[in-house]
Scaffold this active site. Structure first.
Site, mmCIF file in Angstrom:
data_model
loop_
_atom_site.group_PDB
_atom_site.id
_atom_site.type_symbol
_atom_site.label_atom_id
_atom_site.label_comp_id
_atom_site.label_asym_id
_atom_site.label_seq_id
_atom_site.Cartn_x
_atom_site.Cartn_y
_atom_site.Cartn_z
ATOM 1 N NE ARG A 137 58.296 47.218 36.858
ATOM 2 C CZ ARG A 137 57.283 47.778 37.504
ATOM 3 N NH1 ARG A 137 56.491 47.038 38.257
ATOM 4 N NH2 ARG A 137 57.057 49.078 37.412
ATOM 5 C CG ASP A 152 63.060 40.345 34.175
ATOM 6 O OD1 ASP A 152 61.814 40.479 34.253
ATOM 7 O OD2 ASP A 152 63.669 40.230 33.094
ATOM 8 C CE LYS A 176 56.357 41.870 32.402
ATOM 9 N NZ LYS A 176 56.091 42.928 31.393
ATOM 10 N NE ARG A 186 44.511 45.182 35.530
ATOM 11 C CZ ARG A 186 43.836 45.821 34.574
ATOM 12 N NH1 ARG A 186 42.870 45.192 33.916
ATOM 13 N NH2 ARG A 186 44.121 47.068 34.258
ATOM 14 N NE ARG A 228 50.131 36.488 31.714
ATOM 15 C CZ ARG A 228 49.290 37.312 32.304
ATOM 16 N NH1 ARG A 228 48.106 36.873 32.719
ATOM 17 N NH2 ARG A 228 49.614 38.570 32.512
ATOM 18 C CG HIS A 273 42.606 54.500 40.183
ATOM 19 N ND1 HIS A 273 43.834 54.141 40.713
ATOM 20 C CD2 HIS A 273 42.820 54.792 38.871
ATOM 21 C CE1 HIS A 273 44.755 54.226 39.766
ATOM 22 N NE2 HIS A 273 44.169 54.599 38.626
ATOM 23 C CG ASP A 274 40.037 55.274 47.279
ATOM 24 O OD1 ASP A 274 38.940 55.887 47.283
ATOM 25 O OD2 ASP A 274 40.620 54.963 48.342
ATOM 26 C CB ILE A 275 37.081 57.427 43.112
ATOM 27 C CG1 ILE A 275 35.808 58.263 43.268
ATOM 28 C CG2 ILE A 275 37.408 57.127 41.656
ATOM 29 C CD1 ILE A 275 35.941 59.664 42.691
ATOM 30 C CE1 TYR A 326 38.887 48.844 42.289
ATOM 31 C CE2 TYR A 326 40.479 49.982 43.676
ATOM 32 C CZ TYR A 326 40.187 49.278 42.533
ATOM 33 O OH TYR A 326 41.169 48.988 41.626
ATOM 34 C CG ASP A 383 44.164 53.544 47.153
ATOM 35 O OD1 ASP A 383 43.553 52.665 46.526
ATOM 36 O OD2 ASP A 383 44.724 54.500 46.592
#
Length: 372
Positions: free
Chosen positions: A42, A67, A69, A92, A98, A133-135, A137, A163
């Site tokens: 970014r 950028d 966006k 996500r 989008r 987070h990893d834990i 999953y 991860d």
């Protein structure tokens, strides 16, 4: 780039959309093997990263900034992907669509593109849009529950299973498989790499043991989870530890020889569950009598599957690693070397991670090079 590309993936062009941990690790593997990886940050100081995008996970890259966006930023990304072999994104589900650079848009412009998506929960399913987070999953995949001592809560092994092993490494495998398939079909495709899937895949051996009755007890009481005295770690006189993996009878015999317990008629039978605690106490007592260095010396010529437990800072200095070059100096940092190794197309030495601002290149410069 500094010098010609080297490694089995030389000539493969990868566009990586900046993210943290799993996808950068997967792209590090691709870059280590010779791919030309261009990370898209970014705009702004540091590329929008927290923490800064430095260190091993970001080595051997070039970096640009867009950028995404803005229409101009998306247009720049689409120009890159039109000439790339691989795009890696870790948003996500639905975010890339989008913003205007989802798989349909990118594959329409470049039908040979491998569009790799790195997420925790995958592109579909009830949890697909949830944070994690990893834990989380590895908890849901069944990989976390078996880890830990008997009678204690499960203990996460850093973020290695979700991860990196079940995430970034699985992503790299998926990209390589899609590139290989493209050689036959001429067409790219979407790779959906989810950490919950990958960490579940890592439990394949465990599921086999469960199916055959070899893993039936609670956490910490089975063959490979600390339940067996001959597959465990033991404290030494100086506060260090030795790892013992003497599963097979021949190795077990060598373990007893190293500990000075061979021929001891009072030693419990290794295959008697009722004697496990007593056997563990005997082993613990022996290991506690000498330092880690002394035990390392004792076992260095014995095939007992016994090794010193080294810290990450100590590991690079071990004679085996120095002989093989398992760790390398990259700039001012000691880092793991590229792996695996190739006889005909060896990987080049890794380059330090680019500075997110000072080392930025323009998209046009990347395209000029790719179009030569």
């Amino acid at each position: 780039m500094s010098g010609p590309a080297q490694g089995p993936l030389a000539g493969v062009r990868v566009v990586e959309l900046a993210s943290l941990a799993p996808a950068p690790f997967g792209c590090m593997v691709l870059a280590d093997l010779g791919a030309d990886v261009v990370r898209v940050d970014r705009p702004g100081p540091g590329g929008g990263f927290a923490p800064p995008a430095r260190g091993p996970l970001h080595r051997s890259r070039r970096v640009t900034a867009l950028d995404l966006k803005s229409p101009a930023g998306v247009a720049g990304l689409l120009r890159l992907t039109a000439h790339a072999d691989v795009l890696v994104e870790a948003y996500r589900p639905g975010v890339a669509e989008r913003l205007g650079f989802g798989p349909d848009v990118c594959l329409e412009r470049n039908p040979r593109l491998v569009y790799a998506r790195m997420t925790g929960w995958g592109q579909q399913g009830p949890l697909a849009h949830r944070a994690g987070h990893d834990i989380d999953y590895i908890a849901l995949s069944g990989a976390l529950e078996p880890l830990g001592r008997a009678g204690q809560p499960p203990h996460a092994p850093l973020n290695l299973l979700g991860d990196f092993a079940g995430g970034g490494m699985l992503l790299a495998v998926g990209v390589l498989a899609a590139l290989l398939e493209r050689e036959r079909s001429g067409a790219g495709q979407v790779v959906d790499a989810a950490m919950v899937d990958g960490s579940a895949l890592l439990t394949a051996f465990l599921h086999g043991m469960i199916a055959t009755g070899q893993w039936s007890g609670p956490r910490g009481t089975n063959l490979l989870d600390g339940g067996s005295p001959y597959y465990d770690t033991y404290a030494t006189a100086d506060g260090g530890h030795m790892a013992v993996g003497a599963l097979e009878p021949a190795f077990y015999a060598q373990l007893l020889a190293g500990l000075g317990l061979d021929g001891d008629a009072t030693l419990p039978d290794r295959d008697d569950p009722a004697g496990r605690d007593a056997l563990r106490r005997r082993f613990a007592d022996r290991f506690a009598r000498r330092t880690r260095a002394e035990w390392t010396k004792v076992f260095e010529d014995l095939d007992a599957c016994v090794a010193p437990v080294l810290s990450p800072a100590e590991a690079p200095g071990h004679p085996h690693h120095t002989a093989r070059g398992t760790f390398v100096d990259v700039g001012a940092e000691v880092q793991p070397a590229p792996a695996p190794r190739f006889g005909r197309t060896p990987a080049a030495a890794p380059r330090p991670a680019p500075d997110p601002v000072r080392d930025r290149v323009e998209v046009s410069a990347v395209l000029d090079e790719w179009n030569r």
